[in-house]
Each structure stands twice: as structure tokens, then as C-alpha cells.
Design a protein around this motif. Sequence first.
Motif, PDB file in Angstrom:
ATOM      1  N   ASN A  29       0.834  -0.998  -0.236  1.00 45.01           N
ATOM      2  CA  ASN A  29       0.226  -0.305  -0.048  1.00 45.01           C
ATOM      3  C   ASN A  29       0.791   1.226   0.166  1.00 45.01           C
ATOM      4  OD1 ASN A  29       0.609   0.186   2.930  1.00 45.01           O
ATOM      5  ND2 ASN A  29      -1.139   0.591   3.061  1.00 45.01           N
ATOM      6  N   THR A  30       1.634   0.708  -0.443  1.00 43.63           N
ATOM      7  CA  THR A  30       3.302   2.201  -0.009  1.00 43.63           C
ATOM      8  C   THR A  30       3.375   3.028   1.229  1.00 43.63           C
ATOM      9  OG1 THR A  30       1.614   4.186  -0.918  1.00 43.63           O
ATOM     10  CG2 THR A  30       2.769   2.792  -2.680  1.00 43.63           C
ATOM     11  N   GLY A  48       5.021   8.772   1.041  1.00 35.59           N
ATOM     12  CA  GLY A  48       5.766   9.515   0.228  1.00 35.59           C
ATOM     13  C   GLY A  48       5.993   8.813  -1.105  1.00 35.59           C
ATOM     14  N   HIS A  49       6.498   6.958  -0.468  1.00 40.19           N
ATOM     15  CA  HIS A  49       6.368   6.291  -1.947  1.00 40.19           C
ATOM     16  C   HIS A  49       5.127   6.351  -2.395  1.00 40.19           C
ATOM     17  CE1 HIS A  49      10.475   4.830  -1.386  1.00 40.19           C
ATOM     18  NE2 HIS A  49      10.058   4.727   0.138  1.00 40.19           N
ATOM     19  N   THR A  50       5.401   6.135  -4.312  1.00 39.86           N
ATOM     20  CA  THR A  50       4.142   6.158  -4.962  1.00 39.86           C
ATOM     21  C   THR A  50       4.004   4.703  -5.762  1.00 39.86           C
ATOM     22  OG1 THR A  50       5.292   6.688  -7.095  1.00 39.86           O
ATOM     23  CG2 THR A  50       3.935   8.710  -5.456  1.00 39.86           C
ATOM     24  N   ASP A  51       4.291   3.241  -4.815  1.00 35.09           N
ATOM     25  CA  ASP A  51       3.935   2.523  -5.472  1.00 35.09           C
ATOM     26  C   ASP A  51       4.770   1.062  -4.298  1.00 35.09           C
ATOM     27  OD1 ASP A  51       3.919  -0.237  -7.134  1.00 35.09           O
ATOM     28  OD2 ASP A  51       5.042   0.739  -8.881  1.00 35.09           O
ATOM     29  N   SER A  69      11.478   1.452  -3.213  1.00 34.40           N
ATOM     30  CA  SER A  69      10.131   0.995  -3.380  1.00 34.40           C
ATOM     31  C   SER A  69      10.216   0.801  -5.576  1.00 34.40           C
ATOM     32  CB  SER A  69       9.327   1.828  -3.039  1.00 34.40           C
ATOM     33  OG  SER A  69       8.682   2.250  -3.772  1.00 34.40           O
ATOM     34  N   ASP A  70       9.090   0.696  -6.055  1.00 34.19           N
ATOM     35  CA  ASP A  70       8.856   0.398  -7.472  1.00 34.19           C
ATOM     36  C   ASP A  70       8.403   1.142  -7.615  1.00 34.19           C
ATOM     37  OD1 ASP A  70       9.374  -2.576  -6.954  1.00 34.19           O
ATOM     38  OD2 ASP A  70       6.936  -2.923  -7.245  1.00 34.19           O
ATOM     39  N   ASP A  71       8.397   2.658  -6.613  1.00 27.98           N
ATOM     40  CA  ASP A  71       8.371   3.579  -7.657  1.00 27.98           C
ATOM     41  C   ASP A  71       9.609   4.075  -8.251  1.00 27.98           C
ATOM     42  OD1 ASP A  71       9.742   4.668  -5.637  1.00 27.98           O
ATOM     43  OD2 ASP A  71       7.954   6.146  -4.743  1.00 27.98           O
ATOM     44  N   LYS A  72      10.915   3.401  -7.735  1.00 29.99           N
ATOM     45  CA  LYS A  72      12.503   3.789  -8.533  1.00 29.99           C
ATOM     46  C   LYS A  72      13.206   5.267  -7.290  1.00 29.99           C
ATOM     47  CE  LYS A  72      11.716   2.048 -13.217  1.00 29.99           C
ATOM     48  NZ  LYS A  72      11.303   2.763 -13.847  1.00 29.99           N
ATOM     49  N   THR A  73      12.826   5.111  -6.107  1.00 23.98           N
ATOM     50  CA  THR A  73      13.017   5.994  -5.258  1.00 23.98           C
ATOM     51  C   THR A  73      13.811   5.187  -3.649  1.00 23.98           C
ATOM     52  OG1 THR A  73      11.301   6.616  -4.057  1.00 23.98           O
ATOM     53  CG2 THR A  73      11.453   7.855  -6.065  1.00 23.98           C
TER      54      THR A  73
END
Length: 110
Positions: A29-30, A48-51, A69-73
Motif C-alpha cells: 500500500n506504499t 511518500g512512496h508512490t508504489d 520502492s517500485d517507484d524507483k526511489t
Amino acid sequence: SKLDGNNMLEVYSVAISSDGKTVVTGSRNTAIRVWDIESSSMTRMLEGHTDVVRSVAISPDCMTIVSGSDDKTVRVWELETGRLVDILTGSKAEEQLQAAKAWRALGSAA
């Protein structure tokens, strides 16, 4: 919120602090959740993560959380306050992942 099976659905990563007082979880759920082991209560939710949050680590001095994260951060947080310290992308993210691996190695050597 209490630390139980209902809160652990779709958790992808768990880290335990070196002092044994805190658990940090990363999930689909990020959000990153910070838990007090003694009371089994959630003390903070870091957003704060988006993925999906695939990895979390706590520094050996119990002052910093690192999340990937999968949001690449990769995000760096203060454990005590939940304050976002840095957002790393690209080569900076890779460097921080290497630092997280080093923290884990140091923690297991202690």
C-alpha cells in the motif's frame, strides 16, 4: 493499530532495530509502518512512496530508516520523528542501497 496478522497482509519487507525495540514494515500500500515491539502498537506511518515498498532497513544506531520502492526511489527517514531526510534516484539510489547493505552487515557483525 496493533501489530497482528490483519496488519501484516501484503508486507514485503521487515526490519528490526538493533536495540530490539522497533519493527519497520514496507508493504504493497506504499506506506512504511513503524511499530513498538513492547506494546505491539504502530507508532508512526511514513508516507511518500508512490508504489510498492519492497525493502526497509534500520541503521545500527537506530536513528535512520531507508526504504526502497517500485517507484524507483530510495527514501531516507529519521526514525524518531518520521521526517523525510532525502529522496534518492538513479545512481544516488544505488549508492544508498549499498549503504543499507553495509548497515545490515555491520548490524549482524555486532
